[in-house]
Design an enzyme around this catalytic site. Structure first.
Site, PDB file in Angstrom:
ATOM      1  N   LYS A   1     -12.872  -6.378   7.835  1.00 24.65           N
ATOM      2  CA  LYS A   1     -11.617  -6.023   7.141  1.00 24.65           C
ATOM      3  C   LYS A   1     -10.685  -7.238   7.091  1.00 24.65           C
ATOM      4  O   LYS A   1     -10.408  -7.859   8.134  1.00 24.65           O
ATOM      5  CB  LYS A   1     -10.962  -4.865   7.905  1.00 24.65           C
ATOM      6  CG  LYS A   1      -9.701  -4.290   7.273  1.00 24.65           C
ATOM      7  CD  LYS A   1      -9.226  -3.111   8.127  1.00 24.65           C
ATOM      8  CE  LYS A   1      -8.025  -2.398   7.568  1.00 24.65           C
ATOM      9  NZ  LYS A   1      -7.610  -1.274   8.443  1.00 24.65           N
TER      10      LYS A   1
ATOM     11  N   GLU B   1     -13.717   4.824   7.890  1.00 23.62           N
ATOM     12  CA  GLU B   1     -13.349   3.710   8.785  1.00 23.62           C
ATOM     13  C   GLU B   1     -13.342   4.164  10.251  1.00 23.62           C
ATOM     14  O   GLU B   1     -12.814   5.243  10.559  1.00 23.62           O
ATOM     15  CB  GLU B   1     -11.936   3.239   8.413  1.00 23.62           C
ATOM     16  CG  GLU B   1     -11.398   2.102   9.264  1.00 23.62           C
ATOM     17  CD  GLU B   1      -9.922   1.792   8.993  1.00 23.62           C
ATOM     18  OE1 GLU B   1      -9.150   2.732   8.672  1.00 23.62           O
ATOM     19  OE2 GLU B   1      -9.542   0.620   9.114  1.00 23.62           O
TER      20      GLU B   1
ATOM     21  N   CYS C   1      -9.501   0.620   4.074  1.00 28.67           N
ATOM     22  CA  CYS C   1      -8.198   1.231   4.340  1.00 28.67           C
ATOM     23  C   CYS C   1      -7.019   0.407   3.813  1.00 28.67           C
ATOM     24  O   CYS C   1      -6.809   0.342   2.613  1.00 28.67           O
ATOM     25  CB  CYS C   1      -8.089   1.528   5.844  1.00 28.67           C
ATOM     26  SG  CYS C   1      -6.891   2.832   6.225  1.00 28.67           S
TER      27      CYS C   1
HETATM   28  O1  LIG Z   1      -1.609   1.419   4.486  1.00 30.02           O
HETATM   29  C1  LIG Z   1      -1.491   2.497   5.054  1.00 30.02           C
HETATM   30  O2  LIG Z   1      -0.566   3.266   4.812  1.00 30.02           O
HETATM   31  C2  LIG Z   1      -2.493   2.930   6.087  1.00 30.02           C
HETATM   32  C3  LIG Z   1      -3.412   1.821   6.521  1.00 30.02           C
HETATM   33  C4  LIG Z   1      -4.192   2.172   7.733  1.00 30.02           C
HETATM   34  O3  LIG Z   1      -3.998   3.195   8.341  1.00 30.02           O
HETATM   35  C5  LIG Z   1      -5.273   1.293   8.202  1.00 30.02           C
HETATM   36  O4  LIG Z   1      -5.591   0.288   7.544  1.00 30.02           O
HETATM   37  O5  LIG Z   1      -5.871   1.599   9.253  1.00 30.02           O
END
Ligand SMILES: O=C(O)CCC(=O)C(=O)O
Length: 261
Positions: A114, A43, A149
């Site tokens: 996303k 990402e 993510c």
């Molecule tokens: O859910 C998490 O602990 C991390 C999510 C995250 O860092 C993101 O989506 O950029």
């Protein structure tokens, strides 16, 4: 089919353009060195997922500088490329955290915005728009569902992708080290409950003061970890077999026992 996941180190001292060129040469060598059919990147690797202050300046159109560098690399190697995500500037809307999937000819075949934005009342959650579309893509004989993510925490997204035909999921991330156990646990959970491969590709290093979890992981449809990275930049190479999805779903047909839709 064989996949290479490149866990990129995002170093704030490396200019974004240099990182693009460095990553392009890593992509280019995956077919020759490892026999990869598919290459997966993490990402927001051009900027770093937590480098909020650079999002506006580094935002780019879908077919901007990251796409151009990756298209050339995918075509040179003749591989499918999930190019991770970029900060997308939509000329008619907000910024988005958008993943790009390129064909072995270097064409942009799918883009996924996303859906679940991370940060609660700051960062991505306030700076970016939320995607609304579930996206799957068939590449090298497998149908992949796309997530990014924080999406990993929302099982209903992955179940929706299974309903759309997914046999595997690609999840690029910039997951923080302090919740590394959640990352590994959730990757395995999404694999087990959906009887699907999970290719979860994170970043290494520290940017914007946030140490990254690394530990990219590939899980098979039975929940077995096929490969797991450490903390540093690293390439994982794994073989994926569509028949393994079919046999897992046939021999333990839990997906057929669903009652709530
Ligand atoms: O859910 C998490 O602990 C991390 C999510 C995250 O860092 C993101 O989506 O950029």
């Amino acid at each position: 089919m064989r996949a290479s996941l490149i866990q990129i180190a995002v170093d704030p001292d490396e200019p974004v353009n240099s990182r693009r060129q460095r990553v392009a040469s890593l992509v280019r060598e995956q077919r020759e060195r490892h026999g990869a059919d598919l290459v997966v990147l993490p990402e927001l690797w051009p900027t770093g997922a937590f480098a909020y202050e650079s999002f506006v300046d580094e935002a780019e159109p879908l077919e901007g500088p990251t796409y151009e560098a990756m298209a050339e690399a995918a075509a040179a190697a003749g591989v499918w490329l999930h190019a991770g995500s970029i900060v997308e500037r939509d000329p008619e809307g907000p910024l988005y955290n958008t993943s790009l999937v390129l064909s072995p000819a270097g064409e942009l075949v799918r883009a996924y915005r996303k859906i679940h934005r991370f940060g609660f009342d700051q960062g991505e959650a306030v700076m970016m728009g939320a995607g609304e579309e579930l996206v799957t893509v068939t590449a090298a004989g497998l149908t992949f569902g796309l997530g990014t993510c924080y999406d990993l925490r929302f099982p209903e997204l992955f179940r929706g992708l299974v309903d759309a035909g997914a046999q595997a999921f690609v999840v690029p991330a910039g997951w923080p080290a302090r919740r590394r156990e959640h990352w590994t646990l959730l990757a395995r959970a999404r694999a087990v409950e959906n009887q699907a491969y999970v290719l979860a590709c994170g970043t290494a290093g520290t940017h914007a003061g946030v140490e990254q979890a690394g530990h990219s992981v590939v899980v098979d449809p039975w929940g077995e970890v096929l490969a797991e990275a450490g903390l540093a930049e690293e390439v994982l190479v794994v073989d994926l077999d569509p028949a393994k999805v079919t046999t897992t779903r046939d021999r333990f047909p839990a997906l057929k026992d669903r009652r709530l839709r």
